[in-house]
Enzyme design. Sequence first.
Site, PDB file in Angstrom:
ATOM      1  N   ASP A   1       1.044  -1.143   0.006  1.00 26.00           N
ATOM      2  CA  ASP A   1       0.024   0.055  -0.063  1.00 26.00           C
ATOM      3  C   ASP A   1       0.870   1.121   0.058  1.00 26.00           C
ATOM      4  O   ASP A   1       1.772   1.524   0.928  1.00 26.00           O
ATOM      5  CB  ASP A   1      -0.772   0.018   1.356  1.00 26.00           C
ATOM      6  CG  ASP A   1      -1.900   1.211   1.283  1.00 26.00           C
ATOM      7  OD1 ASP A   1      -1.640   2.263   0.391  1.00 26.00           O
ATOM      8  OD2 ASP A   1      -2.810   1.298   1.925  1.00 26.00           O
ATOM      9  N   HIS A   2       0.970   1.850  -1.084  1.00 26.80           N
ATOM     10  CA  HIS A   2       2.024   2.813  -1.359  1.00 26.80           C
ATOM     11  C   HIS A   2       1.926   4.165  -0.283  1.00 26.80           C
ATOM     12  O   HIS A   2       2.991   4.512   0.149  1.00 26.80           O
ATOM     13  CB  HIS A   2       2.211   3.386  -2.624  1.00 26.80           C
ATOM     14  CG  HIS A   2       1.102   4.136  -3.232  1.00 26.80           C
ATOM     15  ND1 HIS A   2       0.014   3.644  -3.589  1.00 26.80           N
ATOM     16  CD2 HIS A   2       0.924   5.513  -3.171  1.00 26.80           C
ATOM     17  CE1 HIS A   2      -0.837   4.799  -3.759  1.00 26.80           C
ATOM     18  NE2 HIS A   2      -0.371   6.049  -3.826  1.00 26.80           N
TER      19      HIS A   2
ATOM     20  N   HIS B   1      -5.792   2.489   1.991  1.00 22.77           N
ATOM     21  CA  HIS B   1      -5.357   3.707   2.657  1.00 22.77           C
ATOM     22  C   HIS B   1      -5.841   4.266   3.884  1.00 22.77           C
ATOM     23  O   HIS B   1      -5.158   4.535   4.849  1.00 22.77           O
ATOM     24  CB  HIS B   1      -5.288   5.023   1.609  1.00 22.77           C
ATOM     25  CG  HIS B   1      -4.819   4.586   0.274  1.00 22.77           C
ATOM     26  ND1 HIS B   1      -3.755   3.814  -0.035  1.00 22.77           N
ATOM     27  CD2 HIS B   1      -5.019   5.004  -1.142  1.00 22.77           C
ATOM     28  CE1 HIS B   1      -3.334   3.603  -1.221  1.00 22.77           C
ATOM     29  NE2 HIS B   1      -4.291   4.273  -1.900  1.00 22.77           N
TER      30      HIS B   1
END
Lengths: 383, 514
Positions: B200-201, B263
């Site tokens: 999950d960047h 996110h």
Amino acid sequence: MTPLSTAVNAAVPTAVNRPAPAPRPMDSTAIEKELTALWRAEAEANRQAGATQPLSRTLLHTLIIVAPDHAAADQARAIATALSPRQPARTIVLELNPAAEATLNAAVSLTGVTLPGGAAAVCGEQISLIAGSPNAARRLTGAVLPLLLTNVPSFVWWMQGSPMAHPLLRDLAPVLDRLIVDSFTFAALDRDLAALRRAIADPHFLPIVSDLAWARLAPWRYQTAQIFDAAGTRPYLQRLRQAEVRYMAGPSGLAGLFAGWLAERLGWKLAVRDGEAMRFAGGQVLRFKPVRAIAGVAAGYFAGVTLTADDGSEFEVSRHGSTCTVTHQRRGDLQTERVVPLRLESATEWLGHELGRLSPVPTYEAALRLLTAASAPEPEIVG
Amino acid sequence: MVATATANPLREGLQVERMPEPNSVVIFGASGDLTKRKLVPALYNLELEGLLPNGFGVVGFARRPIPDEEFRQQMLDGINNFSRNKPAQPDVWESFSQKLHYCPGNFDDPAAYQRLAETLNKLDAEHGTAGNRLFYLATAPEYFPVILQQLGAAGLNESPAGGWVHVIIEKPFGRDLATALELNRTVQGVFREDQIYRIDHYLGKETVQNILVFRFANGIFEPLWNRNYIDHVQITVSEAVGVEGRGGYYETAGVIRDMIQNHMLQLLTLVAMEPPGSFDGNAVRDEKVKVLRALRPINPKEVDRSVVRGQYTAGTVGGKPVAGYRQEKGVAPASTTETFMALKLHLDSWRWAGVPFYLRSGKALPKRSTEIAIQFKQVPLSLFDRGANAEAVEPNLLVLNIQPDEGISLRFTSKLPGATVQVRPVNMDFRYGTSFGVPTPEAYERLILDCMLGEAALFTRDDEVEAAWTFINRILEGWGQTKTTALPGYEAGTWGPAEANAFIEAEGRRWRRL
């Protein structure tokens, strides 16, 4: 004096020094008042320019730079300016300038950058104290102490030569967290290194000592270490028998420090040292080799290292202009070759490297011990 | 110091004390945008920083048959256009590009994986990559299962030389609990959990990592970080853009899958977690998963009491006209996909009992902003809001700004200058942008390097994914049970539907005006 560059990494916006009024007599209260006025003016300009972000004052430390003359002080200011976006700080440049007026003069300015998108960032405060006579120089400590930022560390960068016998260092040492020297500029290398080693060993000498020469060698130590990260090459660390440390013909201090690091890390016990080689109790030999200087690289700078194992395998890190080549040959056959960029060789980079840590550097101190143990004993230095 | 066979004594004391072992990176979906815009530029920047090992190689895997040289040229274009260090430095690129290779093949073709294995063995021999492999699944999610199965069938899930094999899986990880469980089963049928890195960047962003530094490297905030002092928490991820031609994808996702499930729940875990015992991957993730498990389940039948959905209609964002969502390309004319969502969460734990967490996210909102706002309780007795010129004393507020203006601000109350006691809230701001004049590394650089080093703290574990989907699934169930023909609309360029305001105002609170 080694030429110093103020260039920084291309990805970092270039910092500029906001124009400062001419130096004049000012006490510490006047200096602080002027700085406050500069911050107010900057905040107002920021507001009028419609900036979306308020100005922040984030100062990581106080950096005192001791410059031996006016030209060096100019370099110091440029370096501190270039460094300020990465390490915002209050910088106090002490200019020992016999040619200046006999009084103690001061000038203050802010440094900052314009970020992509046009926002302004103020990254640093610069104070120049110019001592135009030995009498004025004696007042420097008193002028500096009230200007140190509270709650954050204080560093001194002694730009040139050994500071160990200088009265200014003696006075400042109790309030310093770190003393940064540059042994590459030492006039009498063995004697000055020995004095440095004694200071490190002295429990009454409080600042942690670090050395820009160590930072100059960082990329080379890094590349050399990286060769042996691989499981296939790791066992060779115990099988190395010869090392050739090369440097651009000139002062051999950097090559010596690298050799001290390498030998100490490998656990080699020094038996004999002469001008060109170090011989170790396990039969290992380390030779120093000056090579012809190449354009743009200063005399004495590091040029490379070749490590040879008991089976003839060679591991080499060599300078080629702005890059270095890392090769591994097994019995004459090239196994791997890699070209890696060299970090910009500039005092800004080196100083940034040394300002980046607060703790002692045991590997440097150990290398220094090995190196100075190999030198002939020198008379004690008062300091 | 004595050299041993296990440690590298030369590395001790260097600024980078840990260097990845030699390895090769295989990118599935090598012809896609992510590879060109993010992944290869990230690898190139790691090379520039000297953070890649000497023995290193990259293999791009995709369907289109192209020679190595064309692949290298595409990647060079990517670096020259999208890298934070651009253009590429010629001599470094020359050396780096020789490590880039291309392996064409269909994702379901066993022969292609045999060719891949041969290519990797060749890299081991020629580039000294030592049998360590990192497989990066950067394809559309429907290809994940077949790629994973084929990797297993070809024996590529184990290193031929006793080294490590890691696999990075891009989001979305499933589209509901059942598919996430199924994907976990598929991937765990081939790889052990310690080989799996679900990316999950957001977690690679410097400011997101700084949430943990802020909380656990400062002693003054943690004592206040609980139900005794905090009134509520608001987490906002707003986007000014609409779906911008990605209507087809968005129709299958909606904001709940695009933002909330991954996110935003990750941000929630970082702000709400207990202090971990160490920064070790499992220690951090153990605490994060406890937060997700403490989420009070939403009753599907009463989903509208906790969740508000919305869909943008035509409007203006930043002075530019924006078409309504239903008019976007690839969107069904009667679509009920949500482009805005606000929800209220409760964590059933001693620390957070009674403290509501309000989350909102949407597209075509007035501005792009990601922040976590912690609103503290009102002072128990107000001394200064009496008399004719009285002003209400605002509660303290601590805001962690993630983007675009990374920083932290604290709102507190101060006296206005003058002979009378007039009080006003003031902000004390810390801004990365104006404090440090340097750009920060891209999230992908940090995350790929961590994966090579086997450091998993910033990746999502199987139980985290499952706990997050378990919570989200009940909302999806609730929506599935109510037949909706139209969602509350909001004009593009406004802060969501009126229902979102009514929802929080009913509890005596307001959304922050951003």
